[in-house]
Design a protein around this motif. Structure first.
Motif, PDB file in Angstrom:
ATOM      1  N   PHE A   2      10.063  -9.094  -6.035  1.00 10.15           N
ATOM      2  CA  PHE A   2       8.821  -9.666  -5.547  1.00 10.15           C
ATOM      3  C   PHE A   2       7.670  -9.077  -6.371  1.00 10.15           C
ATOM      4  CE2 PHE A   2       5.386  -9.551  -2.239  1.00 10.15           C
ATOM      5  CZ  PHE A   2       5.178 -10.917  -2.211  1.00 10.15           C
ATOM      6  N   VAL A   3       6.650  -9.891  -6.642  1.00 14.86           N
ATOM      7  CA  VAL A   3       5.574  -9.449  -7.564  1.00 14.86           C
ATOM      8  C   VAL A   3       4.909  -8.135  -7.195  1.00 14.86           C
ATOM      9  CG1 VAL A   3       4.816 -11.613  -8.613  1.00 14.86           C
ATOM     10  CG2 VAL A   3       3.915 -10.954  -6.363  1.00 14.86           C
ATOM     11  N   ALA A   4       4.913  -7.772  -5.904  1.00 17.74           N
ATOM     12  CA  ALA A   4       4.233  -6.534  -5.485  1.00 17.74           C
ATOM     13  C   ALA A   4       4.777  -5.322  -6.236  1.00 17.74           C
ATOM     14  CB  ALA A   4       4.389  -6.326  -3.984  1.00 17.74           C
ATOM     15  N   THR A   5       6.067  -5.345  -6.600  1.00 17.61           N
ATOM     16  CA  THR A   5       6.666  -4.197  -7.297  1.00 17.61           C
ATOM     17  C   THR A   5       5.851  -3.857  -8.544  1.00 17.61           C
ATOM     18  OG1 THR A   5       8.822  -4.971  -6.512  1.00 17.61           O
ATOM     19  CG2 THR A   5       8.839  -3.286  -8.223  1.00 17.61           C
ATOM     20  N   SER A   6       5.620  -4.850  -9.399  1.00 18.82           N
ATOM     21  CA  SER A   6       4.873  -4.593 -10.635  1.00 18.82           C
ATOM     22  C   SER A   6       3.365  -4.553 -10.413  1.00 18.82           C
ATOM     23  CB  SER A   6       5.184  -5.677 -11.668  1.00 18.82           C
ATOM     24  OG  SER A   6       6.484  -5.507 -12.154  1.00 18.82           O
ATOM     25  N   LEU A  35       0.838  -1.214   0.000  1.00 19.90           N
ATOM     26  CA  LEU A  35       0.000   0.000   0.000  1.00 19.90           C
ATOM     27  C   LEU A  35       0.868   1.258   0.000  1.00 19.90           C
ATOM     28  CD1 LEU A  35      -2.932  -1.105   2.324  1.00 19.90           C
ATOM     29  CD2 LEU A  35      -3.107  -0.416  -0.070  1.00 19.90           C
ATOM     30  N   ALA A  36       2.036   1.195   0.615  1.00 19.90           N
ATOM     31  CA  ALA A  36       2.959   2.332   0.580  1.00 19.90           C
ATOM     32  C   ALA A  36       3.383   2.608  -0.866  1.00 19.90           C
ATOM     33  CB  ALA A  36       4.176   2.063   1.460  1.00 19.90           C
ATOM     34  N   LEU A  37       3.708   1.542  -1.599  1.00 23.25           N
ATOM     35  CA  LEU A  37       4.144   1.705  -2.993  1.00 23.25           C
ATOM     36  C   LEU A  37       2.987   2.174  -3.884  1.00 23.25           C
ATOM     37  CD1 LEU A  37       6.437   1.506  -4.974  1.00 23.25           C
ATOM     38  CD2 LEU A  37       6.144  -0.968  -5.062  1.00 23.25           C
ATOM     39  N   LEU A  38       1.817   1.593  -3.659  1.00 28.26           N
ATOM     40  CA  LEU A  38       0.610   1.995  -4.396  1.00 28.26           C
ATOM     41  C   LEU A  38       0.366   3.493  -4.204  1.00 28.26           C
ATOM     42  CD1 LEU A  38      -1.559   0.115  -5.813  1.00 28.26           C
ATOM     43  CD2 LEU A  38      -2.909   0.390  -3.749  1.00 28.26           C
ATOM     44  N   THR A  39       0.514   3.952  -2.965  1.00 32.03           N
ATOM     45  CA  THR A  39       0.251   5.348  -2.620  1.00 32.03           C
ATOM     46  C   THR A  39       1.362   6.267  -3.129  1.00 32.03           C
ATOM     47  OG1 THR A  39      -0.899   4.544  -0.659  1.00 32.03           O
ATOM     48  CG2 THR A  39      -0.361   6.876  -0.700  1.00 32.03           C
ATOM     49  N   ASP A  54       0.036  11.694   3.777  1.00 34.65           N
ATOM     50  CA  ASP A  54      -0.787  11.425   4.960  1.00 34.65           C
ATOM     51  C   ASP A  54      -2.286  11.549   4.644  1.00 34.65           C
ATOM     52  OD1 ASP A  54       1.370  10.757   6.519  1.00 34.65           O
ATOM     53  OD2 ASP A  54       1.552  12.715   7.496  1.00 34.65           O
ATOM     54  N   TYR A  55      -2.670  12.485   3.770  1.00 36.70           N
ATOM     55  CA  TYR A  55      -4.074  12.546   3.327  1.00 36.70           C
ATOM     56  C   TYR A  55      -4.430  11.267   2.564  1.00 36.70           C
ATOM     57  CZ  TYR A  55      -3.736  17.671   3.970  1.00 36.70           C
ATOM     58  OH  TYR A  55      -3.551  18.929   4.475  1.00 36.70           O
ATOM     59  N   LEU A  56      -3.535  10.934   1.621  1.00 37.18           N
ATOM     60  CA  LEU A  56      -3.830   9.803   0.730  1.00 37.18           C
ATOM     61  C   LEU A  56      -4.000   8.491   1.495  1.00 37.18           C
ATOM     62  CD1 LEU A  56      -1.525  10.511  -2.360  1.00 37.18           C
ATOM     63  CD2 LEU A  56      -4.029  10.490  -2.338  1.00 37.18           C
ATOM     64  N   LYS A  57      -3.262   8.331   2.602  1.00 45.30           N
ATOM     65  CA  LYS A  57      -3.374   7.050   3.317  1.00 45.30           C
ATOM     66  C   LYS A  57      -4.581   7.016   4.242  1.00 45.30           C
ATOM     67  CE  LYS A  57      -0.512   7.600   7.480  1.00 45.30           C
ATOM     68  NZ  LYS A  57       0.776   7.366   8.117  1.00 45.30           N
ATOM     69  N   ASN A  58      -5.288   8.159   4.370  1.00 44.18           N
ATOM     70  CA  ASN A  58      -6.446   8.245   5.244  1.00 44.18           C
ATOM     71  C   ASN A  58      -7.658   8.784   4.482  1.00 44.18           C
ATOM     72  OD1 ASN A  58      -7.971   8.138   7.620  1.00 44.18           O
ATOM     73  ND2 ASN A  58      -7.369  10.211   8.232  1.00 44.18           N
ATOM     74  N   PHE A  59      -7.996   8.132   3.370  1.00 48.18           N
ATOM     75  CA  PHE A  59      -9.194   8.429   2.568  1.00 48.18           C
ATOM     76  C   PHE A  59      -9.170   9.816   1.908  1.00 48.18           C
ATOM     77  CE2 PHE A  59     -10.401   5.857   6.288  1.00 48.18           C
ATOM     78  CZ  PHE A  59     -10.824   4.689   5.670  1.00 48.18           C
ATOM     79  N   ASN A  70      -2.489   0.805 -10.396  1.00 48.20           N
ATOM     80  CA  ASN A  70      -2.594   2.232 -10.701  1.00 48.20           C
ATOM     81  C   ASN A  70      -2.890   2.465 -12.179  1.00 48.20           C
ATOM     82  OD1 ASN A  70      -2.091   4.201  -8.435  1.00 48.20           O
ATOM     83  ND2 ASN A  70      -0.386   2.819  -8.066  1.00 48.20           N
ATOM     84  N   GLY A  71      -3.204   1.404 -12.918  1.00 49.16           N
ATOM     85  CA  GLY A  71      -3.499   1.551 -14.343  1.00 49.16           C
ATOM     86  C   GLY A  71      -2.264   1.915 -15.159  1.00 49.16           C
ATOM     87  N   LEU A  72      -1.078   1.562 -14.663  1.00 50.94           N
ATOM     88  CA  LEU A  72       0.170   1.896 -15.345  1.00 50.94           C
ATOM     89  C   LEU A  72       0.710   0.669 -16.084  1.00 50.94           C
ATOM     90  CD1 LEU A  72       1.724   3.748 -12.283  1.00 50.94           C
ATOM     91  CD2 LEU A  72       0.725   4.824 -14.310  1.00 50.94           C
TER      92      LEU A  72
END
Ligand SMILES: *Cc1c(COP(=O)(O)O)cnc(C)c1O
Length: 386
Positions: free
Chosen positions: A84-88, A62-66, A206-211, A94-96
């Motif tokens: 590790f697969v999470a990277t990609s 979620l940190a990387l996604l954000t 900090d905004y992005l991680k809290n809605f 993110n639609g990238l």
């Protein structure tokens, strides 16, 4: 029956050090949403790691996604297939479009010389990984990014505490992310962080991680819920008291493996350059083509002795079904990554791995190499097990 030895084992401080924190949480009834322990861990980690700003997350993915959201990355992102697969996966979420570049055989990190040929008008960022905690060629990557106007986001999930020339590697690029998953050098059961250079960016993250909440009634962005809770943060504070000792134990285990493997031809080890303070997050060995048995046979031989090594990173991310249609993922496009993925094996390493258990691992390797333990000079000259 020999007891199981896994590739890693979580760092767990004595339980009695954790209980007072839990009592405090029960007393305050403050469980999440940026409580006291969350604030304390953010400043303690920023200080320990030598970075200016840090945002805690419920996990590294979620940190990387954000991080990708925070920088408004779009289009194509050049990344490594050797991770590790999470990277990609965070790119797809993110639609990238991931664009895979081959890796450097010495570091297993993205090869800067392979990046520029993959840049198109759609390219907006580079997403390298400090694989095994060994730093990428950050200077070359930054100069390419500067020349082409690209952002750089480091997946530093393996790089907790790593320094180059005395400075945290986490300060490189636009943002870096850490993972505090149970299997990582520093853990909060699950957890993660974004390291960012300034207070404005920290506020946005900090905004992005809290809605996207800026205050009780204002939502400034389509945020997600990726907050670290108070139990995780409290555990991190306890863990931080033990991290230096844990890193020293890892370094000692690394050295013992290196000494033992010196006498086994066909198994090569990885080391960080002299100007790097490494964290020994993993102990990868590369099995030479002329080693008496294949990497997979070695993996099986260890398994037969209840030793669970891991083939990090095999298969390559680019070979999974959601990626293999991509032009950059075609077999033959990444010869170095393909070769290393076929020959790599990560051996067990964790702070409380005993000499006896480490000797069991080495004994299997020696047997596979057809070297008898009795003729091992290291055993006799030093008088102990390795
Ligand atoms: C562990 C890891 C992640 C994911 O972190 P989580 O905290 O498990 O979500 C991402 N990238 C790499 C390279 C990792 O090793």
């Amino acid at each position: 029956m020999n007891k199981n030895i896994f590739v890693t084992s979580p760092l767990l401080p004595p339980l009695e050090e954790f209980t007072p924190y839990l009592e405090k949480i029960w007393e305050n009834r403050y469980l999440t949403n940026g409580g006291t322990f969350h604030q304390q861990l953010e400043s303690a980690l920023a200080e320990y790691l030598g970075v200016s700003h840090l945002c805690l997350f419920s996990n590294g993915t979620l940190a990387l996604l954000t991080a990708l959201q925070a920088l408004r990355i779009s289009g194509e992102v050049i990344t490594t297939p050797y991770s590790f697969v999470a990277t990609s996966h965070t790119l797809l979420w993110n639609g990238l479009t991931p664009v895979f570049a081959d890796i450097d055989p010495i570091t297993c990190n993205i090869d800067p010389a392979k990046i520029e040929a993959l840049i198109t008008p759609q390219t907006t960022a580079i997403l390298p990984v400090h694989c095994y905690g060994i730093p990428c060629n950050v200077d070359k990557i930054q100069s390419i990014a500067d020349a082409w106007g690209l952002k750089v986001i480091y997946d530093a999930a393996h790089a907790f505490g790593v320094k180059k020339d005395g400075e945290s590697i986490l300060r490189c690029g636009d943002l870096s992310i850490l993972s505090f998953h149970a299997t990582k050098v520093f853990n909060t059961f699950e957890g993660g962080a974004i390291i960012c250079p300034d207070a404005r960016m920290k506020a946005r993250i900090d905004y992005l991680k809290n809605f996207g909440f800026a205050d009780e009634t204002t939502v400034v962005a389509p945020g997600i819920n990726a907050k670290m809770n108070e139990v995780q943060a409290a555990f991190g504070l306890v863990q931080l008291n033990h991290i230096d000792a844990a890193l020293a134990q890892r370094a000692a285990i690394h050295q013992r493996y290196c000494d033992a493997l010196e006498t086994i031809p066909g198994l090569s080890v990885f080391n960080a350059p002299a100007n790097v303070e490494w964290n020994h997050a993993y102990f990868p060995v590369l099995v030479a083509p002329d080693f008496p048995v294949s990497r997979d046979a070695l993996y099986d031989a260890l398994k037969a002795e209840n030793i669970y090594s891991r083939r990090y990173f095999y298969p390559l991310i680019s070979s999974f079904s959601m990626y293999r249609h991509l032009p950059s993922a075609q077999p033959g496009r990444m010869p170095v990554a393909e070769d290393i993925a076929a020959r790599i094996l990560c051996l067990p390493i964790y702070p409380d791995l005993t000499h006896e258990d480490q000797y069991r691992v080495v004994a299997v390797l020696r047997q596979a190499a057809h070297i008898s333990c009795a003729s091992d000079p290291a055993v006799h000259s030093t008088g102990h097990t390795l």
